[in-house]
Design a protein around this motif. Sequence first.
Motif, PDB file in Angstrom:
ATOM      1  N   LEU A 147      55.649  51.118  51.734  1.00  0.00           N
ATOM      2  CA  LEU A 147      54.257  51.249  51.296  1.00  0.00           C
ATOM      3  C   LEU A 147      54.083  50.690  49.892  1.00  0.00           C
ATOM      4  N   ALA A 148      55.034  51.031  49.002  1.00  0.00           N
ATOM      5  CA  ALA A 148      54.974  50.533  47.632  1.00  0.00           C
ATOM      6  C   ALA A 148      55.093  49.012  47.599  1.00  0.00           C
ATOM      7  N   ALA A 149      55.983  48.455  48.405  1.00  0.00           N
ATOM      8  CA  ALA A 149      56.148  47.002  48.448  1.00  0.00           C
ATOM      9  C   ALA A 149      54.862  46.322  48.921  1.00  0.00           C
ATOM     10  N   THR A 150      54.215  46.906  49.923  1.00  0.00           N
ATOM     11  CA  THR A 150      52.959  46.337  50.421  1.00  0.00           C
ATOM     12  C   THR A 150      51.884  46.404  49.340  1.00  0.00           C
ATOM     13  N   ALA A 151      51.838  47.514  48.608  1.00  0.00           N
ATOM     14  CA  ALA A 151      50.872  47.636  47.508  1.00  0.00           C
ATOM     15  C   ALA A 151      51.150  46.592  46.421  1.00  0.00           C
ATOM     16  N   MET A 152      52.424  46.309  46.159  1.00  0.00           N
ATOM     17  CA  MET A 152      52.748  45.276  45.169  1.00  0.00           C
ATOM     18  C   MET A 152      52.321  43.894  45.661  1.00  0.00           C
ATOM     19  N   ALA A 153      52.440  43.656  46.969  1.00  0.00           N
ATOM     20  CA  ALA A 153      51.966  42.388  47.527  1.00  0.00           C
ATOM     21  C   ALA A 153      50.455  42.267  47.327  1.00  0.00           C
ATOM     22  N   VAL A 154      49.742  43.363  47.529  1.00  0.00           N
ATOM     23  CA  VAL A 154      48.290  43.349  47.321  1.00  0.00           C
ATOM     24  C   VAL A 154      47.967  43.106  45.850  1.00  0.00           C
ATOM     25  N   GLN A 155      48.746  43.696  44.942  1.00  0.00           N
ATOM     26  CA  GLN A 155      48.515  43.441  43.517  1.00  0.00           C
ATOM     27  C   GLN A 155      48.692  41.954  43.202  1.00  0.00           C
ATOM     28  N   ASN A 156      49.718  41.329  43.768  1.00  0.00           N
ATOM     29  CA  ASN A 156      49.903  39.887  43.556  1.00  0.00           C
ATOM     30  C   ASN A 156      48.701  39.109  44.082  1.00  0.00           C
ATOM     31  N   LEU A 157      48.230  39.479  45.273  1.00  0.00           N
ATOM     32  CA  LEU A 157      47.068  38.833  45.873  1.00  0.00           C
ATOM     33  C   LEU A 157      45.841  39.005  44.973  1.00  0.00           C
ATOM     34  N   TRP A 158      45.655  40.223  44.481  1.00  0.00           N
ATOM     35  CA  TRP A 158      44.477  40.556  43.678  1.00  0.00           C
ATOM     36  C   TRP A 158      44.502  39.824  42.340  1.00  0.00           C
ATOM     37  N   LEU A 159      45.656  39.772  41.702  1.00  0.00           N
ATOM     38  CA  LEU A 159      45.756  39.054  40.428  1.00  0.00           C
ATOM     39  C   LEU A 159      45.508  37.562  40.627  1.00  0.00           C
ATOM     40  N   THR A 160      45.984  37.023  41.734  1.00  0.00           N
ATOM     41  CA  THR A 160      45.739  35.614  42.027  1.00  0.00           C
ATOM     42  C   THR A 160      44.252  35.382  42.276  1.00  0.00           C
ATOM     43  N   ALA A 161      43.609  36.288  42.997  1.00  0.00           N
ATOM     44  CA  ALA A 161      42.160  36.182  43.211  1.00  0.00           C
ATOM     45  C   ALA A 161      41.422  36.190  41.874  1.00  0.00           C
ATOM     46  N   THR A 162      41.839  37.065  40.984  1.00  0.00           N
ATOM     47  CA  THR A 162      41.222  37.134  39.651  1.00  0.00           C
ATOM     48  C   THR A 162      41.390  35.809  38.917  1.00  0.00           C
ATOM     49  N   SER A 163      42.583  35.214  39.013  1.00  0.00           N
ATOM     50  CA  SER A 163      42.827  33.945  38.320  1.00  0.00           C
ATOM     51  C   SER A 163      41.966  32.817  38.883  1.00  0.00           C
ATOM     52  N   HIS A 164      41.530  32.943  40.136  1.00  0.00           N
ATOM     53  CA  HIS A 164      40.633  31.954  40.753  1.00  0.00           C
ATOM     54  C   HIS A 164      39.156  32.302  40.514  1.00  0.00           C
ATOM     55  N   GLY A 165      38.891  33.372  39.777  1.00  0.00           N
ATOM     56  CA  GLY A 165      37.510  33.771  39.511  1.00  0.00           C
ATOM     57  C   GLY A 165      36.849  34.484  40.681  1.00  0.00           C
ATOM     58  N   LEU A 166      37.643  34.989  41.610  1.00  0.00           N
ATOM     59  CA  LEU A 166      37.101  35.675  42.782  1.00  0.00           C
ATOM     60  C   LEU A 166      37.021  37.173  42.553  1.00  0.00           C
ATOM     61  N   GLY A 167      36.103  37.798  43.250  1.00  0.00           N
ATOM     62  CA  GLY A 167      35.987  39.248  43.198  1.00  0.00           C
ATOM     63  C   GLY A 167      36.482  39.845  44.500  1.00  0.00           C
ATOM     64  N   GLY A 168      37.013  41.044  44.397  1.00  0.00           N
ATOM     65  CA  GLY A 168      37.480  41.710  45.596  1.00  0.00           C
ATOM     66  C   GLY A 168      37.714  43.181  45.353  1.00  0.00           C
ATOM     67  N   TYR A 169      37.950  43.882  46.437  1.00  0.00           N
ATOM     68  CA  TYR A 169      38.370  45.281  46.310  1.00  0.00           C
ATOM     69  C   TYR A 169      39.073  45.716  47.573  1.00  0.00           C
ATOM     70  N   TRP A 170      39.937  46.706  47.402  1.00  0.00           N
ATOM     71  CA  TRP A 170      40.729  47.271  48.492  1.00  0.00           C
ATOM     72  C   TRP A 170      39.984  48.503  48.984  1.00  0.00           C
ATOM     73  N   SER A 171      39.449  48.403  50.183  1.00  0.00           N
ATOM     74  CA  SER A 171      38.717  49.503  50.795  1.00  0.00           C
ATOM     75  C   SER A 171      39.634  50.201  51.790  1.00  0.00           C
ATOM     76  N   SER A 172      39.613  51.520  51.773  1.00  0.00           N
ATOM     77  CA  SER A 172      40.422  52.258  52.744  1.00  0.00           C
ATOM     78  C   SER A 172      39.563  53.309  53.448  1.00  0.00           C
ATOM     79  N   PRO A 173      38.626  52.846  54.278  1.00  0.00           N
ATOM     80  CA  PRO A 173      37.776  53.805  54.992  1.00  0.00           C
ATOM     81  C   PRO A 173      38.593  54.623  55.982  1.00  0.00           C
ATOM     82  N   GLY A 174      38.110  55.798  56.288  1.00  0.00           N
ATOM     83  CA  GLY A 174      38.795  56.653  57.245  1.00  0.00           C
ATOM     84  C   GLY A 174      39.002  55.977  58.596  1.00  0.00           C
ATOM     85  N   LEU A 175      38.187  54.985  58.888  1.00  0.00           N
ATOM     86  CA  LEU A 175      38.262  54.311  60.177  1.00  0.00           C
ATOM     87  C   LEU A 175      39.469  53.389  60.318  1.00  0.00           C
TER      88      LEU A 175
END
Length: 195
Positions: free
Chosen positions: A121-149
Amino acid sequence: MSNLPSPEQVRAIISSRSSIFPAMYTDKPISKEVIDDLLENANWAPNHKKTEPWRFKVIRGAARQRLADFLGSTYKRLTPEASFSERKFKKLSTNPIKADTVIAICMQRDPAESLPEWEELAATAMAVQNLWLTATSHGLGGYWSSPGLITHLGPFLNLAEGERCLGLFYLAHHQSPALPRERGDINKKVEWMTE
């Protein structure tokens, strides 16, 4: 080593990463090359025993409407009338189509269970952090949503045995103003043990 970013550049990207929500998204398209860059950097996350548990399902184009319909109808089917929220229903039914891309964040558990699940789980979260930081460097916006569904997304995402969805990452160009970012004092969160 001279082509490495400076510590200041690394800090600037990390400290400017922020959750940017669909109300601020624009319809400017994101190229496939940029999405590929995000995913490639996600793939470089560290993890114990090299199980590489992160999996991503990239939802674009008409598939976003299918996701929106699935989320809305699943919410309607599972929610008792007394608890039903029209606001939540509308959000689930429209957010996927406001984003250029939705990336389902999934984790494939090591079949041999050679390490504790929390490490994957921690490794997957770190992969998402890498993805998110890269998105930020491209000027993109995003967020990690975790709905109950997310526990009901298996059929939609065609999850493999031992694979589970941990959330949806919404991604788009945006028109969000630069918002102040704050963190509490790190010195209140660190204990130095020197003897």
